[in-house]
Scaffold this active site. Structure first.
Site, PDB file in Angstrom:
ATOM      1  N   LYS A  30     -18.654  -5.747   9.098  1.00 58.17           N
ATOM      2  CA  LYS A  30     -17.591  -6.679   8.712  1.00 58.17           C
ATOM      3  C   LYS A  30     -16.526  -6.743   9.800  1.00 58.17           C
ATOM      4  CE  LYS A  30     -14.739  -7.335   4.797  1.00 58.17           C
ATOM      5  NZ  LYS A  30     -14.277  -6.797   3.530  1.00 58.17           N
ATOM      6  N   HIS A  40       0.839  -1.208   0.000  1.00 54.11           N
ATOM      7  CA  HIS A  40       0.000   0.000   0.000  1.00 54.11           C
ATOM      8  C   HIS A  40       0.875   1.260   0.000  1.00 54.11           C
ATOM      9  CE1 HIS A  40      -3.096  -2.656   2.274  1.00 54.11           C
ATOM     10  NE2 HIS A  40      -3.607  -2.441   1.085  1.00 54.11           N
ATOM     11  N   SER A  89      -2.862  -7.844   3.035  1.00 53.79           N
ATOM     12  CA  SER A  89      -3.154  -7.737   4.473  1.00 53.79           C
ATOM     13  C   SER A  89      -3.564  -9.097   5.019  1.00 53.79           C
ATOM     14  CB  SER A  89      -4.264  -6.717   4.716  1.00 53.79           C
ATOM     15  OG  SER A  89      -3.896  -5.470   4.206  1.00 53.79           O
ATOM     16  N   ARG A 117      -2.131  -6.350  -8.187  1.00 53.90           N
ATOM     17  CA  ARG A 117      -1.061  -7.338  -7.978  1.00 53.90           C
ATOM     18  C   ARG A 117      -1.201  -8.413  -9.041  1.00 53.90           C
ATOM     19  NH1 ARG A 117      -2.869  -7.879  -1.988  1.00 53.90           N
ATOM     20  NH2 ARG A 117      -4.683  -7.274  -3.194  1.00 53.90           N
TER      21      ARG A 117
HETATM   22  P1  ADP Z   1      -9.604  -4.476  -0.317  1.00 53.56           P
HETATM   23  O1  ADP Z   1     -10.024  -4.598   1.105  1.00 53.56           O
HETATM   24  O2  ADP Z   1     -10.553  -3.782  -1.241  1.00 53.56           O
HETATM   25  O3  ADP Z   1      -8.999  -5.745  -0.912  1.00 53.56           O
HETATM   26  P2  ADP Z   1      -7.042  -3.496   0.430  1.00 53.56           P
HETATM   27  O4  ADP Z   1      -7.089  -2.676   1.634  1.00 53.56           O
HETATM   28  O5  ADP Z   1      -6.455  -4.870   0.562  1.00 53.56           O
HETATM   29  O6  ADP Z   1      -8.430  -3.468  -0.290  1.00 53.56           O
HETATM   30  O7  ADP Z   1      -6.208  -2.753  -0.688  1.00 53.56           O
HETATM   31  C1  ADP Z   1      -6.563  -1.509  -1.188  1.00 53.56           C
HETATM   32  C2  ADP Z   1      -5.985  -1.351  -2.566  1.00 53.56           C
HETATM   33  O8  ADP Z   1      -4.593  -1.560  -2.518  1.00 53.56           O
HETATM   34  C3  ADP Z   1      -6.525  -2.362  -3.601  1.00 53.56           C
HETATM   35  O9  ADP Z   1      -6.557  -1.718  -4.855  1.00 53.56           O
HETATM   36  C4  ADP Z   1      -5.477  -3.428  -3.611  1.00 53.56           C
HETATM   37  O10 ADP Z   1      -5.427  -4.115  -4.855  1.00 53.56           O
HETATM   38  C5  ADP Z   1      -4.223  -2.595  -3.403  1.00 53.56           C
HETATM   39  N1  ADP Z   1      -3.135  -3.365  -2.828  1.00 53.56           N
HETATM   40  C6  ADP Z   1      -3.175  -4.151  -1.742  1.00 53.56           C
HETATM   41  N2  ADP Z   1      -1.980  -4.738  -1.535  1.00 53.56           N
HETATM   42  C7  ADP Z   1      -1.161  -4.311  -2.542  1.00 53.56           C
HETATM   43  C8  ADP Z   1       0.195  -4.572  -2.924  1.00 53.56           C
HETATM   44  N3  ADP Z   1       0.943  -5.428  -2.246  1.00 53.56           N
HETATM   45  N4  ADP Z   1       0.673  -3.932  -4.001  1.00 53.56           N
HETATM   46  C9  ADP Z   1      -0.113  -3.096  -4.711  1.00 53.56           C
HETATM   47  N5  ADP Z   1      -1.388  -2.816  -4.430  1.00 53.56           N
HETATM   48  C10 ADP Z   1      -1.918  -3.421  -3.362  1.00 53.56           C
END
Ligand code: ADP
Length: 165
Positions: free
Chosen positions: A42, A18, A129, A91
């Site tokens: 959630k 992120h 995450s 990703r």
């Molecule tokens: P969600 O709960 O919608 O899956 P996240 O909080 O996991 O969202 O992630 C928010 C955004 O960041 C999404 O667009 C996700 O694809 C992106 N993201 C998460 N991890 C990575 C990573 N390792 N590299 C690039 N983008 C990421």
């Protein structure tokens, strides 16, 4: 016109993947809002307040970025915030279908807001995450995959859950 982007997600917790997207997004947009888009029903590991606090700490030295939280429709938030872009990270191929659906529904809901994707940095290809939480819950080290403040919080959270402290 100022280019303001909203970067929405659960950020439960924020990872280095992120952070990579935030830093690179700041090179493209004038302003970035990291938005914890949450659903009160959630279950998450960290509360919204804890997530806001961790992100605030992580972006402390960055300019033109702030964190906020919202439990409504993303395009409504974007409109009020004056943002014309939704920023998302991609990703593996497995992200694609869901992200495509999300981009299409958001475009249908508000045609003035474009979704823009940044490809993940190769180091963060497998960082999510969910995986981080799983490894940390079993006592595995996730150092280097998350900001240090998040690493500490995960250790605290899971040590207390496992009754270690
Ligand atoms: P969600 O709960 O919608 O899956 P996240 O909080 O996991 O969202 O992630 C928010 C955004 O960041 C999404 O667009 C996700 O694809 C992106 N993201 C998460 N991890 C990575 C990573 N390792 N590299 C690039 N983008 C990421």
């Amino acid at each position: 016109m100022k280019k303001i982007a909203v970067y929405p997600g659960s950020f439960d917790p924020i990872t280095n993947g992120h952070v990579d997207i935030i830093k690179r997004g700041l090179g493209v947009f004038d302003e970035l809002i990291v938005l914890i888009a949450y659903n009160p029903n959630k279950k998450t590991l960290f509360s919204v307040e804890e997530r806001v606090e961790m992100i605030q700490e992580v972006i402390r030295d960055f300019k033109n970025v702030r964190v906020d939280s919202f439990d409504g429709l993303l395009v409504d938030y974007a409109k009020v915030a004056g943002a014309n872009v939704i920023l998302r990270g991609l990703r593996a191929l497995s992200d694609f279908e869901y992200e495509f659906q999300l981009a299409l529904i958001n475009r249908r809901l508000n045609r003035d807001v474009e979704t823009i994707f940044l490809m993940t940095g190769y180091k963060w290809f497998y960082t999510s995450s969910t995986i981080i939480n799983e490894a940390a819950s079993l006592g595995g080290s996730v150092k280097g995959l998350v900001p240090e403040i998040v690493n500490q919080k995960l250790v605290e959270k899971y040590s207390s859950k496992r009754g270690i402290v």
